[in-house]
Design a protein around this motif. Structure first.
Motif, PDB file in Angstrom:
ATOM      1  N   ASP A 232     -11.423  60.235  -5.934  1.00  0.00           N
ATOM      2  CA  ASP A 232     -11.598  59.452  -7.779  1.00  0.00           C
ATOM      3  C   ASP A 232     -11.378  59.731  -8.557  1.00  0.00           C
ATOM      4  OD1 ASP A 232     -13.711  59.679  -5.551  1.00  0.00           O
ATOM      5  OD2 ASP A 232     -15.021  61.751  -6.303  1.00  0.00           O
ATOM      6  N   ARG A 233      -9.615  60.289  -8.647  1.00  0.00           N
ATOM      7  CA  ARG A 233      -8.786  59.426  -9.475  1.00  0.00           C
ATOM      8  C   ARG A 233      -8.186  59.136  -9.916  1.00  0.00           C
ATOM      9  NH1 ARG A 233     -11.698  63.909  -9.427  1.00  0.00           N
ATOM     10  NH2 ARG A 233     -13.043  65.382 -11.359  1.00  0.00           N
TER      11      ARG A 233
ATOM     12  N   GLN B 182      -0.895  56.201  -8.399  1.00  0.00           N
ATOM     13  CA  GLN B 182      -2.971  56.038  -8.550  1.00  0.00           C
ATOM     14  C   GLN B 182      -2.510  54.882  -9.200  1.00  0.00           C
ATOM     15  OE1 GLN B 182      -2.803  58.188 -12.987  1.00  0.00           O
ATOM     16  NE2 GLN B 182      -5.073  59.093 -11.567  1.00  0.00           N
ATOM     17  N   TYR B 183      -4.301  54.236  -9.086  1.00  0.00           N
ATOM     18  CA  TYR B 183      -4.121  52.882  -8.588  1.00  0.00           C
ATOM     19  C   TYR B 183      -4.765  52.153  -9.728  1.00  0.00           C
ATOM     20  CZ  TYR B 183      -1.151  51.476  -5.024  1.00  0.00           C
ATOM     21  OH  TYR B 183      -0.156  51.978  -3.855  1.00  0.00           O
ATOM     22  N   ARG B 184      -5.433  51.264 -10.102  1.00  0.00           N
ATOM     23  CA  ARG B 184      -6.626  51.358 -11.330  1.00  0.00           C
ATOM     24  C   ARG B 184      -6.946  49.858 -10.274  1.00  0.00           C
ATOM     25  NH1 ARG B 184      -7.467  53.240 -16.115  1.00  0.00           N
ATOM     26  NH2 ARG B 184      -5.894  54.476 -16.891  1.00  0.00           N
TER      27      ARG B 184
ATOM     28  N   LEU C  68      -9.791  53.511 -13.020  1.00  0.00           N
ATOM     29  CA  LEU C  68      -9.692  54.079 -12.070  1.00  0.00           C
ATOM     30  C   LEU C  68      -9.596  54.489 -10.776  1.00  0.00           C
ATOM     31  CD1 LEU C  68      -8.022  57.495 -13.672  1.00  0.00           C
ATOM     32  CD2 LEU C  68      -6.357  55.892 -12.817  1.00  0.00           C
ATOM     33  N   PHE C  69      -9.421  53.592  -9.294  1.00  0.00           N
ATOM     34  CA  PHE C  69      -9.951  53.887  -8.680  1.00  0.00           C
ATOM     35  C   PHE C  69     -11.093  55.111  -7.930  1.00  0.00           C
ATOM     36  CE2 PHE C  69      -9.800  54.665  -3.646  1.00  0.00           C
ATOM     37  CZ  PHE C  69     -10.543  53.915  -2.981  1.00  0.00           C
TER      38      PHE C  69
ATOM     39  N   ASN D  37       2.545  46.437  -8.448  1.00  0.00           N
ATOM     40  CA  ASN D  37       1.868  47.281 -10.154  1.00  0.00           C
ATOM     41  C   ASN D  37       0.028  47.661  -9.954  1.00  0.00           C
ATOM     42  OD1 ASN D  37       2.789  44.154 -11.165  1.00  0.00           O
ATOM     43  ND2 ASN D  37       1.304  43.635  -9.689  1.00  0.00           N
ATOM     44  N   ARG D  38       0.739  48.425  -8.140  1.00  0.00           N
ATOM     45  CA  ARG D  38      -0.624  49.632  -8.688  1.00  0.00           C
ATOM     46  C   ARG D  38      -1.916  49.832  -8.415  1.00  0.00           C
ATOM     47  NH1 ARG D  38       2.949  54.784 -11.414  1.00  0.00           N
ATOM     48  NH2 ARG D  38       3.754  52.857 -13.119  1.00  0.00           N
ATOM     49  N   THR D  39      -2.130  48.483  -7.800  1.00  0.00           N
ATOM     50  CA  THR D  39      -3.971  47.950  -9.212  1.00  0.00           C
ATOM     51  C   THR D  39      -4.577  47.886  -6.668  1.00  0.00           C
ATOM     52  OG1 THR D  39      -3.221  45.759  -8.843  1.00  0.00           O
ATOM     53  CG2 THR D  39      -2.726  47.172 -10.803  1.00  0.00           C
ATOM     54  N   VAL D  40      -5.540  48.005  -7.205  1.00  0.00           N
ATOM     55  CA  VAL D  40      -6.337  47.520  -5.541  1.00  0.00           C
ATOM     56  C   VAL D  40      -7.760  46.207  -6.588  1.00  0.00           C
ATOM     57  CG1 VAL D  40      -8.226  48.729  -4.759  1.00  0.00           C
ATOM     58  CG2 VAL D  40      -6.695  50.046  -5.666  1.00  0.00           C
ATOM     59  N   SER D  41      -7.732  44.928  -5.766  1.00  0.00           N
ATOM     60  CA  SER D  41      -8.326  43.768  -5.522  1.00  0.00           C
ATOM     61  C   SER D  41      -9.474  44.479  -4.811  1.00  0.00           C
ATOM     62  CB  SER D  41      -7.504  43.503  -5.067  1.00  0.00           C
ATOM     63  OG  SER D  41      -8.734  41.430  -4.766  1.00  0.00           O
TER      64      SER D  41
END
Length: 764
Positions: A233-234, A266-268, A296-297, A333-337
């Motif tokens: 959750d973070r 940590q992903y966004r 944040l995811f 890039n530490r991101t989530v699509s």
């Protein structure tokens, strides 16, 4: 006659045949003879044999018969012999049966649970006993204790032989002390420290809160999932609990836990898309989603978004829509699509609605509350609203609606109710120094013979109060929910007997009322009362004398009432969510005097769920009244508002708050009430602790505040009286019963305090 013997050795599958060649024996079985069986019938034994009279006699067939007999587990020894005439002789020794199973020394695990555990292993009274199972019994029971942290528990099974080939089993248990948590250690955590993670665990290294430091495997599994959810959750989308090791001290009294974590990055959220057949617009889905681009995811917000989408599609009849969140991680890039893939499936209709559990309440009384209709598209919102309306009736301990899928596009709804007492009866004789002997008889019924009608009959008799009241209301006078009610009432109050003031008032009248819904949650109500009042003054009460001199002793009036209610509570007695608002007025229109006044009432009750068990309730109650026309000013003294007591400000005697008479008006300083009343309340409500089934019991920790003022202009919030305490509400077979114990927070010397209070008929 010599016998040639073929015999199995022990309990293994290896067979040994004596050196007599089968070729020297007759080629076919000439007969079968069984000896030694007592409980097992001959037919049962022969049913497992692969040989019968006339069959070819071979070594393989004999061995297969022996194997099958041993596989039944009925016998502990089998001897097969064949005489030279070809008669198959089978001698068996049956295993003993279990006559009794006893448990000694078990406190943590109940004997009933022990018996169920043994039954899963085939150990039960009347079953066949196999001593090879003893090791399994010991291991299974030890494992059950170890799962609850009792690693030092010892289990011994004693077998006692009984007559008629029976045995008694005695399971002796020495539980010893449970293993406590010696240390909890995390490996691989960088974003969050050990102390922060430990605070989120059920298991602790300290014994500050009872047995919270006792190790139990289910608690550890729950803690690991809590930690996983905390990270997911973070933003830690790739977080994983690699492993957890549990080691014991040599004396098995302490457990040392090591948890190996892989936090990852940590992903966004980079972007959010919708694919498949969305049914509703993407703009509407955007408004429903809980997770936002750039945030944040969060797994919990992802799940909440899926649930919101599924609920919305159910409003269109797609009750079994499949919504799959597809995540694509960009590790650089530490991101989530995020892509919500929506497959609505078939539109679902309700084939039929079945009602179960209503032995008293008529079917149509239940069905008229349902907002989901048969042959209509399935709507989750309508089903939830139907459930809420049923629980608001106060007819049932619990009402639930289950969905039974009967085909790809059809479901049945099963409405399950548990009826409770809908009436309350009170009858009693009492005595007090203030009021003397009193008699009370009352019957209230919310569901007359299951019809949904509400009826009320009350009779009270004492030196101070004599009253009777009869009323009947049909909440569905018309199919669209218009209600119609009526009743008669009589009340005679001798205020001198109550030491309130020196007057008497007799009131009698008839009333009628109608109401109709203005929305799913709100109603308008109107009423008329035609009554006659007579007032009589007693010596030394100047205020009463002056009033009678001005207005007379007898009054006929028409009382016009109007009100609006808004109710979203999810239950009748113990709501945990929603609120109810009530605004009403009563206007007295004189017919033979100038006595004219009105009253205004505003009450709000709001419920906020704090957890599955705890609810916050906030209450506000304001009442105001004054004269009009030829009688401006405050209310007549006998129509004043009062405060204090249960249902108002607990901890103070009933009707004791507010201004008091002075020597110019009466011979005592008793409370005289006022034209303006304010009462507030805050309480935390939860089920009765230590009681497994407490559906009809609630405990509350409360703070009350309020007071009464002569008029609105005299209101001073600094003079509000307040108290705190604990209360209990109990729904008994004769109606709700409320107890409270309160202590004042703000009081004056002249206030009349009352710590313990109770009331039958009004829940907290």
């Amino acid at each position: 006659m010599a016998k040639k013997i073929i015999q199995i050795i022990g309990l293994s599958t290896a067979l040994s045949v004596q050196s007599v060649a089968l070729g020297q024996l007759p080629g076919n079985v000439q007969g079968v003879n069984v000896e030694g069986n007592e409980r097992v019938s001959l037919e049962t034994v022969r049913s497992y044999l692969t040989l019968d009279k006339g069959d070819a006699l071979t070594q393989e067939a004999v061995q297969e018969s022996i194997r099958k007999l041993y596989a039944t587990d009925f016998f502990q020894d089998i001897v097969v012999s064949i005489d030279q005439q070809g008669i198959l002789q089978i001698e068996v020794k049956e295993r003993p049966s279990i006559a009794q199973v006893r448990f000694e020394g078990n406190e943590l695990i109940k004997s009933e649970d022990m018996e169920q555990a043994m039954e899963t292993l085939g150990i039960k009274q009347g079953r066949i006993f196999n001593d090879a199972q003893m090791e399994r019994i010991v291991l299974d029971l030890k494992r059950r204790y170890q799962n609850q942290g009792y690693y030092a528990a010892e289990v011994v099974v004693n077998v006692e032989s009984l007559p008629r080939n029976r045995v008694a089993l005695s399971v002796e248990i020495e539980e010893n002390e449970p293993a406590s948590i010696g240390q909890i250690q995390f490996v691989g955590n960088h974003a969050f420290g050990d102390d922060l993670l430990k605070r989120r665990m059920l298991l602790t290294e300290s014994a500050m809160f009872g047995d919270s430091d006792k190790y139990a495997k289910p608690k550890l599994q729950s803690d690991l999932e809590t930690i996983r959810s905390y990270y997911l959750d973070r933003g830690f989308a790739q977080f994983d609990v690699r492993s957890s090791q549990v080691s014991l001290s040599p004396d098995k009294t302490q457990v040392f836990i090591t948890v190996n974590l892989d936090e990852g990055d940590q992903y966004r959220i980079s972007d959010i898309r919708y694919s498949g057949e969305t049914i509703v617009s993407e703009t509407e889905l955007d408004a429903l989603k809980e997770i936002e681009q750039g945030a944040l995811f969060s797994r919990s917000k992802l799940v909440a978004s899926v649930e919101a989408f599924r609920n919305r599609l159910s409003e269109e009849g797609y009750a079994f829509a499949e919504i799959e969140p597809i995540t694509e991680l960009d590790e650089e890039n530490r991101t989530v699509s995020l892509d919500f893939r929506i497959e609505p499936k078939s539109r679902v209709y309700v084939r039929r609605i079945n009602v179960e559990g209503n032995t008293r309440t008529q079917d149509h009384v239940i069905r008229r509350e349902l907002r989901q209709l048969e042959s209509a598209p399935y709507s989750l919102q309508a089903v939830k609203r139907s459930k809420t309306r049923l629980n608001q009736l106060g007819y049932f301990t619990r009402a639930d609606i289950e969905t039974d899928r009967v085909s790809e596009d059809q479901v049945d709804l099963i409405v399950k109710v548990e009826e409770e007492s809908t009436g309350s009866f009170n009858a009693g004789v009492g005595y007090s120094q203030l009021d003397g002997v009193s008699f009370q008889v009352g019957v209230s019924e919310r569901n007359v013979i299951g019809s949904g009608y509400r009826a009320n009959v009350d009779v009270n008799y004492s030196a101070s109060v004599k009253s009777s009241n009869i009323s009947l209301t049909n909440p569905y006078f018309t199919e669209d929910g218009m209600s119609l009610g009526g009743g008669f009432y009589f009340r005679s109050i001798d205020a001198e007997e109550l030491n309130v003031s020196n007057y008497k008032v007799d009131t009698m009248g008839v009333r009628t009322s109608i109401g109709y819904p203005t929305s799913e949650y709100s109603r308008l109500n109107y009423g008329l009362k035609f009554d006659n009042q007579s007032i009589g003054c007693i010596t030394d009460f100047d205020a009463c004398d002056a009033f009678v001199a001005d207005m007379g002793e007898d009054f006929q009036s028409v009382r016009v009432t109007a009100g609006w209610t808004y109710d979203t509570k999810n239950s009748f007695y113990f709501p945990t969510d929603g609120h109810d608002t009530s605004i009403s007025t009563e206007v007295v229109v004189p017919t033979n005097s100038d006595l004219a006044f009105y009253k205004l009432f505003l009450e709000e009750n709001a419920y906020f769920p704090l957890s599955d068990d705890f609810t916050l309730k906030l209450k506000g109650d304001v009442a105001y009244g004054e004269g009009y026309g030829n009688n401006p000013g405050n209310l007549p003294f006998f129509e004043n508002f009062y405060a204090g007591g249960i249902g108002s400000v607990r901890g103070f005697e009933p009707n004791s708050l507010g201004p008091r008479y002075d020597s110019n008006d009466a011979v005592s300083d008793d409370p005289k009430g006022g034209s303006f009343r304010i009462v507030t309340n805050a309480q935390i409500i939860f089920p009765m602790p230590l009681i497994e089934d407490s559906e009809n019991l609630r405990v509350s920790l409360f703070v009350d505040a309020g007071n009464v003022y002569e008029s609105y202009d005299n209101v001073e919030f600094s003079t509000l009286r307040s108290a705190y305490g604990v209360g209990v509400s109990w729904i008994t077979p004769v109606g709700p019963l409320a107890f409270s114990f309160a202590r004042p927070l703000n009081s004056e010397d002249e206030d009349e305090l009352q710590a313990f209070q109770f009331n039958l008929g009004i829940p907290m």
